[in-house]
Design a protein around this motif. Structure first.
Motif, PDB file in Angstrom:
ATOM      1  N   LEU A  23       0.886  -1.118  -0.236  1.00  0.00           N
ATOM      2  CA  LEU A  23       0.038  -0.012  -0.114  1.00  0.00           C
ATOM      3  C   LEU A  23       0.879   1.141  -0.111  1.00  0.00           C
ATOM      4  O   LEU A  23       0.506   2.234  -0.891  1.00  0.00           O
ATOM      5  N   ASP A  24       1.878   1.270   0.836  1.00  0.00           N
ATOM      6  CA  ASP A  24       2.788   2.528   0.785  1.00  0.00           C
ATOM      7  C   ASP A  24       3.265   2.788  -0.401  1.00  0.00           C
ATOM      8  O   ASP A  24       3.799   3.641  -1.052  1.00  0.00           O
ATOM      9  N   SER A  25       3.761   1.460  -0.913  1.00  0.00           N
ATOM     10  CA  SER A  25       4.572   1.606  -2.523  1.00  0.00           C
ATOM     11  C   SER A  25       3.442   2.198  -3.429  1.00  0.00           C
ATOM     12  O   SER A  25       4.163   2.891  -4.450  1.00  0.00           O
ATOM     13  N   ALA A  26       2.219   1.693  -3.453  1.00  0.00           N
ATOM     14  CA  ALA A  26       1.292   2.321  -4.381  1.00  0.00           C
ATOM     15  C   ALA A  26       1.143   3.744  -4.044  1.00  0.00           C
ATOM     16  O   ALA A  26       0.922   4.442  -5.244  1.00  0.00           O
TER      17      ALA A  26
ATOM     18  N   ARG B  47      -1.536   7.506   5.979  1.00  0.00           N
ATOM     19  CA  ARG B  47      -0.364   6.868   5.346  1.00  0.00           C
ATOM     20  C   ARG B  47       0.571   7.828   4.993  1.00  0.00           C
ATOM     21  O   ARG B  47       1.944   7.668   5.151  1.00  0.00           O
ATOM     22  N   ILE B  48       0.214   8.929   4.385  1.00  0.00           N
ATOM     23  CA  ILE B  48       1.073   9.973   3.608  1.00  0.00           C
ATOM     24  C   ILE B  48       1.740  10.584   4.899  1.00  0.00           C
ATOM     25  O   ILE B  48       3.030  10.772   4.991  1.00  0.00           O
ATOM     26  N   ARG B  49       1.057  11.010   5.813  1.00  0.00           N
ATOM     27  CA  ARG B  49       1.537  11.600   6.917  1.00  0.00           C
ATOM     28  C   ARG B  49       2.810  10.507   7.555  1.00  0.00           C
ATOM     29  O   ARG B  49       3.672  11.285   8.212  1.00  0.00           O
ATOM     30  N   LEU B  50       2.582   9.466   7.830  1.00  0.00           N
ATOM     31  CA  LEU B  50       3.510   8.327   8.396  1.00  0.00           C
ATOM     32  C   LEU B  50       4.823   8.249   7.593  1.00  0.00           C
ATOM     33  O   LEU B  50       5.936   8.195   7.918  1.00  0.00           O
ATOM     34  N   LEU B  51       4.483   8.330   6.285  1.00  0.00           N
ATOM     35  CA  LEU B  51       5.680   8.386   5.293  1.00  0.00           C
ATOM     36  C   LEU B  51       6.516   9.506   5.389  1.00  0.00           C
ATOM     37  O   LEU B  51       7.618   9.509   5.277  1.00  0.00           O
ATOM     38  N   ARG B  52       5.850  10.797   5.697  1.00  0.00           N
ATOM     39  CA  ARG B  52       6.644  11.934   5.841  1.00  0.00           C
ATOM     40  C   ARG B  52       7.453  11.966   7.081  1.00  0.00           C
ATOM     41  O   ARG B  52       8.622  12.361   7.322  1.00  0.00           O
ATOM     42  N   GLU B  53       6.747  11.304   8.017  1.00  0.00           N
ATOM     43  CA  GLU B  53       7.347  11.098   9.620  1.00  0.00           C
ATOM     44  C   GLU B  53       8.695  10.334   9.332  1.00  0.00           C
ATOM     45  O   GLU B  53       9.624  10.564  10.161  1.00  0.00           O
ATOM     46  N   ARG B  54       8.528   9.084   8.676  1.00  0.00           N
ATOM     47  CA  ARG B  54       9.375   8.130   8.790  1.00  0.00           C
ATOM     48  C   ARG B  54      10.857   8.796   7.545  1.00  0.00           C
ATOM     49  O   ARG B  54      11.792   8.076   7.439  1.00  0.00           O
TER      50      ARG B  54
ATOM     51  N   ARG C  39      -3.087  -0.506  -8.116  1.00  0.00           N
ATOM     52  CA  ARG C  39      -4.349  -0.433  -6.908  1.00  0.00           C
ATOM     53  C   ARG C  39      -3.915  -1.590  -5.789  1.00  0.00           C
ATOM     54  O   ARG C  39      -3.478  -2.569  -6.092  1.00  0.00           O
ATOM     55  N   TYR C  40      -4.087  -1.016  -4.468  1.00  0.00           N
ATOM     56  CA  TYR C  40      -3.982  -2.127  -3.380  1.00  0.00           C
ATOM     57  C   TYR C  40      -5.069  -2.951  -3.266  1.00  0.00           C
ATOM     58  O   TYR C  40      -6.080  -2.502  -3.496  1.00  0.00           O
ATOM     59  N   ASP C  41      -4.678  -3.933  -3.265  1.00  0.00           N
ATOM     60  CA  ASP C  41      -5.821  -5.344  -3.385  1.00  0.00           C
ATOM     61  C   ASP C  41      -5.980  -5.727  -1.663  1.00  0.00           C
ATOM     62  O   ASP C  41      -5.413  -6.373  -1.090  1.00  0.00           O
ATOM     63  N   ALA C  42      -7.220  -5.090  -1.249  1.00  0.00           N
ATOM     64  CA  ALA C  42      -7.495  -5.264   0.283  1.00  0.00           C
ATOM     65  C   ALA C  42      -7.708  -6.566   0.676  1.00  0.00           C
ATOM     66  O   ALA C  42      -7.651  -7.163   1.822  1.00  0.00           O
TER      67      ALA C  42
END
Length: 167
Positions: A5-8, A38-45, A160-163
């Motif tokens: 999901l993060d990669s997508a 997810r975007i917020r966490l990607l920025r924080e990381r 697309r992420y496949d849940a």
């Protein structure tokens, strides 16, 4: 390591960082609130370090691009750090890489023309006491990937992420 999901999400941001959170969420198949988190966490990381405009160098009077491989002495951390810092501050310099092998640095330079490049090399680099040698290669064409995929993760190339596959 990024999950699928993060990669997508990262792929979508690399393709167009100006698209809305809703658009990204729709394209990867998740709720906008999940996408935003997810975007917020990607920025924080530190995965997402910023958003940038891709500018045509010629329109900034930087029509000539060159790569300069340089060797410095004495080869110490202090010399390497100071050289990298001071070279990066020069307006003609786009990137500075510290390298291993026969060259200590690879410097990406842009100038309006060949005469200005020659002046940069003669007046800015050749006069530096720590430089013991350098070679210059003129770049005729440059192709840069704008979408970079993670390596070694084994994730399929999906938009697309496949849940259903990853509950």
């Amino acid at each position: 390591m990024l999950d699928e999901l993060d990669s997508a999400i990262v792929r979508q941001l690399q393709e167009d960082a100006r698209q809305t959170n809703r658009d990204i969420a729709r394209k990867v198949g998740i709720a906008p609130s999940t996408c935003l988190e997810r975007i917020r966490l990607l920025r924080e990381r530190g995965v997402i370090r910023g958003y940038h405009a891709d500018i045509d160098l010629a329109s900034l009077n930087r029509g000539v691009r060159a790569l300069v491989a340089a060797q410095v002495r004495p080869l110490s951390r202090a010399v390497i750090d100071e050289f990298q810092r001071s070279i990066a501050e020069l307006p003609e310099v786009l990137s500075v890489y510290v390298t291993a092998g026969s060259d200590d640095f690879l410097i990406e330079v842009t100038t309006p023309d060949i005469d200005t490049l020659h002046a940069f090399l003669a007046d800015r680099l050749a006069l530096r006491r720590e430089i013991v040698g350098f070679r210059t290669s003129i770049v005729f064409r440059h192709l840069r990937k704008t979408t970079i995929e993670p390596l070694g993760g084994g994730y399929p190339d999906v938009t697309r992420y496949d849940a259903t596959r990853h509950p």
